[in-house]
Write a protein that holds these residues in place. Structure first.
Motif, PDB file in Angstrom:
ATOM      1  N   GLY A 154       0.738  -1.062  -0.087  1.00  0.00           N
ATOM      2  CA  GLY A 154      -0.026   0.164  -0.096  1.00  0.00           C
ATOM      3  C   GLY A 154       0.801   1.361  -0.142  1.00  0.00           C
ATOM      4  O   GLY A 154       1.757   1.344  -0.798  1.00  0.00           O
ATOM      5  N   ASP A 155       0.572   2.148   0.894  1.00  0.00           N
ATOM      6  CA  ASP A 155       1.276   3.448   1.079  1.00  0.00           C
ATOM      7  C   ASP A 155       2.614   3.390   1.926  1.00  0.00           C
ATOM      8  O   ASP A 155       2.450   3.663   3.100  1.00  0.00           O
ATOM      9  CB  ASP A 155       0.357   4.506   1.530  1.00  0.00           C
ATOM     10  N   VAL A 156       3.562   2.634   1.133  1.00  0.00           N
ATOM     11  CA  VAL A 156       4.732   2.102   1.967  1.00  0.00           C
ATOM     12  C   VAL A 156       5.854   3.293   1.846  1.00  0.00           C
ATOM     13  O   VAL A 156       7.059   2.723   2.804  1.00  0.00           O
ATOM     14  CB  VAL A 156       5.023   0.696   1.469  1.00  0.00           C
ATOM     15  N   ARG A 157       5.766   4.332   1.215  1.00  0.00           N
ATOM     16  CA  ARG A 157       6.898   5.200   1.040  1.00  0.00           C
ATOM     17  C   ARG A 157       6.792   6.046   2.229  1.00  0.00           C
ATOM     18  O   ARG A 157       6.258   6.763   2.418  1.00  0.00           O
ATOM     19  CB  ARG A 157       7.078   6.179  -0.081  1.00  0.00           C
ATOM     20  N   PRO A 158       8.029   5.945   3.134  1.00  0.00           N
ATOM     21  CA  PRO A 158       7.827   6.658   4.340  1.00  0.00           C
ATOM     22  C   PRO A 158       7.918   8.120   4.229  1.00  0.00           C
ATOM     23  O   PRO A 158       8.695   8.667   3.456  1.00  0.00           O
ATOM     24  CB  PRO A 158       9.107   6.079   5.061  1.00  0.00           C
ATOM     25  N   ARG A 159       7.029   9.092   4.991  1.00  0.00           N
ATOM     26  CA  ARG A 159       7.374  10.174   5.061  1.00  0.00           C
ATOM     27  C   ARG A 159       7.409  10.748   6.694  1.00  0.00           C
ATOM     28  O   ARG A 159       6.772  10.442   7.410  1.00  0.00           O
ATOM     29  CB  ARG A 159       5.850  10.901   4.912  1.00  0.00           C
ATOM     30  N   PHE A 160       8.641  11.127   6.709  1.00  0.00           N
ATOM     31  CA  PHE A 160       9.169  11.445   8.101  1.00  0.00           C
ATOM     32  C   PHE A 160       8.405  12.711   8.589  1.00  0.00           C
ATOM     33  O   PHE A 160       7.618  13.154   7.849  1.00  0.00           O
ATOM     34  CB  PHE A 160      10.588  11.397   8.288  1.00  0.00           C
ATOM     35  N   GLY A 161       8.805  12.712   9.871  1.00  0.00           N
ATOM     36  CA  GLY A 161       8.061  13.969  10.681  1.00  0.00           C
ATOM     37  C   GLY A 161       6.858  13.186  11.371  1.00  0.00           C
ATOM     38  O   GLY A 161       5.802  14.091  11.566  1.00  0.00           O
ATOM     39  N   GLN A 162       6.999  11.964  11.826  1.00  0.00           N
ATOM     40  CA  GLN A 162       5.794  11.344  12.360  1.00  0.00           C
ATOM     41  C   GLN A 162       4.463  11.389  11.911  1.00  0.00           C
ATOM     42  O   GLN A 162       3.614  11.259  12.598  1.00  0.00           O
ATOM     43  CB  GLN A 162       5.539  12.119  13.818  1.00  0.00           C
ATOM     44  N   ALA A 163       4.722  11.245  10.600  1.00  0.00           N
ATOM     45  CA  ALA A 163       3.545  11.113   9.915  1.00  0.00           C
ATOM     46  C   ALA A 163       3.092   9.700   9.809  1.00  0.00           C
ATOM     47  O   ALA A 163       3.850   8.729   9.721  1.00  0.00           O
ATOM     48  CB  ALA A 163       3.587  11.313   8.178  1.00  0.00           C
ATOM     49  N   GLU A 164       1.608   9.322  10.018  1.00  0.00           N
ATOM     50  CA  GLU A 164       1.330   8.091  10.094  1.00  0.00           C
ATOM     51  C   GLU A 164       0.381   7.617   8.740  1.00  0.00           C
ATOM     52  O   GLU A 164      -0.312   8.693   8.304  1.00  0.00           O
ATOM     53  CB  GLU A 164       0.160   7.815  11.404  1.00  0.00           C
ATOM     54  N   GLN A 165       0.745   6.585   8.130  1.00  0.00           N
ATOM     55  CA  GLN A 165       0.309   5.980   7.205  1.00  0.00           C
ATOM     56  C   GLN A 165      -0.418   4.748   6.975  1.00  0.00           C
ATOM     57  O   GLN A 165      -0.121   3.820   7.943  1.00  0.00           O
ATOM     58  CB  GLN A 165       1.418   6.029   5.939  1.00  0.00           C
ATOM     59  N   LEU A 166      -1.502   4.575   6.354  1.00  0.00           N
ATOM     60  CA  LEU A 166      -2.411   3.513   6.368  1.00  0.00           C
ATOM     61  C   LEU A 166      -1.931   2.579   5.325  1.00  0.00           C
ATOM     62  O   LEU A 166      -1.721   2.859   3.929  1.00  0.00           O
ATOM     63  CB  LEU A 166      -3.678   3.724   6.289  1.00  0.00           C
ATOM     64  N   LEU A 167      -1.928   1.179   5.712  1.00  0.00           N
ATOM     65  CA  LEU A 167      -1.606   0.156   4.798  1.00  0.00           C
ATOM     66  C   LEU A 167      -2.883  -0.552   4.175  1.00  0.00           C
ATOM     67  O   LEU A 167      -3.783  -0.675   4.842  1.00  0.00           O
ATOM     68  CB  LEU A 167      -0.483  -0.734   5.260  1.00  0.00           C
ATOM     69  N   THR A 168      -2.663  -1.307   2.797  1.00  0.00           N
ATOM     70  CA  THR A 168      -3.624  -2.220   2.562  1.00  0.00           C
ATOM     71  C   THR A 168      -3.401  -3.464   2.908  1.00  0.00           C
ATOM     72  O   THR A 168      -4.500  -4.513   2.885  1.00  0.00           O
ATOM     73  CB  THR A 168      -3.816  -2.042   1.076  1.00  0.00           C
ATOM     74  N   GLY A 169      -2.253  -3.860   3.416  1.00  0.00           N
ATOM     75  CA  GLY A 169      -1.910  -5.304   3.728  1.00  0.00           C
ATOM     76  C   GLY A 169      -0.543  -5.526   4.480  1.00  0.00           C
ATOM     77  O   GLY A 169       0.174  -4.642   4.212  1.00  0.00           O
TER      78      GLY A 169
END
Length: 299
Positions: free
Chosen positions: A17-32
């Protein structure tokens, strides 16, 4: 046994899913997310066992939760585990695989116990008990690499076939393995690995140099399938059209398909058809082993 596989074994944490890290303590949601058996050697061994070969895996695993998971997954897949010793104080290796929606991936690996395997761990008793010896992930295992030429020389002197899949060199130094290839029956790179190992940009020229020394080259060629060159011949085989879920370990399943074909007595041109099919079919599910081909599927 039919095959003794030597090399890496560890869990793979496959994230999609949305796996490219964005630093700065951003939370990202995965699909699996799946925690599965990983390591090129382990996936190849599981694929060989799935195809009906009596298979053992010689590997170094730590005494920790990731080691327990690895042992459990190998046992479930009918692979006999050989551990030369416990690497005291070191954790079992781990790979985190980031798979975005497009056809690409990134791999983050903690080596842990993986680099601790040594040439002397492959004993004469092990070689006397197998028809074929396959080694994987050479550039992750510098101690083993330093003496692998001698291991392969001992194997061939006993009539044991030898094959090698170096996988990628994380340091991208691509130190020469000419001494190992001189004792290798079958080299199983992908196109980029073949170029890097030989220093030749043209895969035909790269393969020709190895074939001149007596090595059969079987090149994984992604969705296009496979190409092979051997003394006196060459052939290609198409991949299969598959709805791809995850390409992790497809090259290792490819290796298993090829080894199964050759040990069943198929000529190289037919064995690479098995290899291409096995590699394609393994992409049907997450991880390297969940959808590995059966012998019926390859037949």
């Amino acid at each position: 046994m039919d095959v003794l596989v030597v090399g890496d074994a560890n869990p793979d944490l496959v994230l999609r899913g949305d796996v490219r890290p964005r630093f700065g303590q951003a939370e990202q949601l995965l699909t699996g997310a799946d925690l599965v058996l990983g390591g090129s050697a382990a996936i190849t061994a599981a694929g060989c066992a799935r195809l009906g070969l009596t298979t053992s895996l010689l590997t170094a695993i730590g005494d920790d939760v990731f080691g327990d998971i690895t042992r459990e997954r190998l046992t479930e897949r009918g692979v006999t585990l050989i551990q030369p010793r416990t690497a005291t104080g070191l954790p079992t290796g781990l790979s985190v695989i980031l798979t975005p929606p497009e056809d690409d991936r990134a791999i983050l690996t903690l080596p842990g116990t993986i680099p601790t395997l040594r040439p002397e761990d492959v004993t004469d008793e092990h070689l006397a008990a197998t028809r074929h010896l396959h080694v994987a992930s050479l550039y992750l295992q510098p101690q083993l690499a330093a003496g692998l030429a001698g291991v392969f020389e001992r194997a061939r002197a006993r009539g044991v076939g030898t094959s090698l899949d170096t996988n990628w060199d994380p340091a991208e130094k691509w130190e020469s393995i000419a001494d190992v290839l001189a004792h290798t029956d079958v080299f199983l790179p992908n196109a980029n690995e073949l170029r890097a190992v030989t220093g030749e940009q043209d895969v035909e020229a790269a393969a020709a140099g190895l074939v001149a020394g007596g090595t059969t080259v079987v090149m994984k060629n992604g969705a296009a399938g496979a190409r092979a060159w051997w003394p006196g011949g060459e052939a290609s085989a198409p991949g299969r059209a598959i709805d791809v879920v995850d390409t992790t370990g497809a090259g290792d399943s490819f290796n298993a398909g090829f080894l199964a074909g050759r040990l069943a007595g198929l000529p190289v041109a037919e064995a690479i058809r098995w290899a291409a099919a096995a590699g394609s079919l393994s992409t049907r599910a997450a991880g390297g082993t969940a959808a590995q081909a059966t012998r019926d599927e390859l037949d």
